[in-house]
Design a protein around this motif. Structure first.
Motif, short mmCIF file in Angstrom:
data_model
loop_
_atom_site.label_atom_id
_atom_site.label_comp_id
_atom_site.label_asym_id
_atom_site.label_seq_id
_atom_site.Cartn_x
_atom_site.Cartn_y
_atom_site.Cartn_z
N GLN A 85 0.82 -1.21 0.00
CA GLN A 85 0.00 0.00 0.00
C GLN A 85 0.86 1.26 0.00
N ASN A 86 2.00 1.19 0.67
CA ASN A 86 2.91 2.34 0.74
C ASN A 86 3.71 2.44 -0.55
N VAL A 158 -3.06 -3.25 3.94
CA VAL A 158 -1.93 -2.88 4.77
C VAL A 158 -1.24 -4.09 5.38
N ASP A 161 2.03 -4.77 3.70
CA ASP A 161 3.13 -3.93 4.18
C ASP A 161 3.67 -4.44 5.50
N MET A 212 9.18 2.64 8.11
CA MET A 212 7.94 2.49 7.36
C MET A 212 6.94 1.53 8.02
N PRO A 214 3.90 0.22 9.79
CA PRO A 214 2.62 0.88 10.08
C PRO A 214 2.47 1.18 11.57
#
Length: 217
Positions: A85-86, A158, A161, A212, A214
């Motif tokens: 997602q990032n 997410v 990630d 990074m 979450p």
């Protein structure tokens, strides 16, 4: 009585004139010859001393094991590139896959040049100075299980990630450990260069992955 007119030489008849080499030209010729001889001697000495690593060497073990280690990182990185997602994580996955695949190519070429098979008879990681044990699953330090790789493939949103970051940090820590291991025992320039570059890149990526993570992960 000698004639005042002398017969022309062949060179003079052809309109050319012979000159003796200048002192500078003779000096440069001698210097170049000396450099050539030194180069031949250095090359011969290098060929004699630069023996290819043997099948049981640390260099061969590193090339084989790190190729396999990198291959799993490439698989995970491509999942991140496709599904993370990032956007920064997708870019990292892309860069990571390219870098580690290129390093696999270098290590496989070494084995070809050393006239060794891609796989050896020794257990994985036995070449390490501290003799790192490998479990019954054959996974080297930091490697994910097949179940974890399946989870990453099936993850959505997410969760991709979060899982990728966790698995890749562990994976990179194992890779850094392997690079440190070969740097302790090898002085071959190509192996040292790749191990140092791999270690530096993975340490940098570990720091970036941690940043990074979450917030809820």
């Amino acid at each position: 009585m000698p004639s005042a007119i002398q017969e022309a030489t062949p060179a003079e008849r052809n309109g050319t004139e012979l000159h003796r080499p200048s002192r500078t030209l003779r000096y440069l010729t001698l210097v170049m010859a000396a450099v050539l001889l030194l180069g031949i001697g250095w090359t011969a000495a290098t060929l004699v001393s630069d023996r290819a690593p043997g099948d049981d060497s640390a260099e061969a073990g590193f090339a084989r094991d790190m190729s396999r280690h990198h291959a799993q990182a490439v698989e995970m990185a491509m999942i991140a590139y496709a599904k993370a997602q990032n956007p920064a994580l997708r870019q990292m996955g892309y860069d990571m896959a390219l870098t580690q695949q290129a390093q696999i190519g270098h290590m496989q070429r070494w084995l070809q040049e050393w006239e060794l098979l891609p796989t050896g008879s020794r257990p994985a990681m036995e070449w390490m100075p501290d003799a790192v044990p490998v479990g019954p699953d054959g996974l080297m330090p930091g490697m994910a299980t097949r179940e974890e790789i399946t989870q990453l493939h099936e993850a959505q949103g997410v969760e991709v990630d979060r899982l990728f970051i966790k698995l890749m940090i562990d994976h990179h820590l194992g890779g850094v450990h392997m690079a440190d291991g070969v740097l302790k025992v090898s002085d071959r320039p190509e192996v040292v260069r790749l191990a140092e570059a791999s270690k530096q890149a993975q340490q940098k990526e570990i720091n970036e992955l941690r940043r990074m993570t979450p917030a809820d992960g």
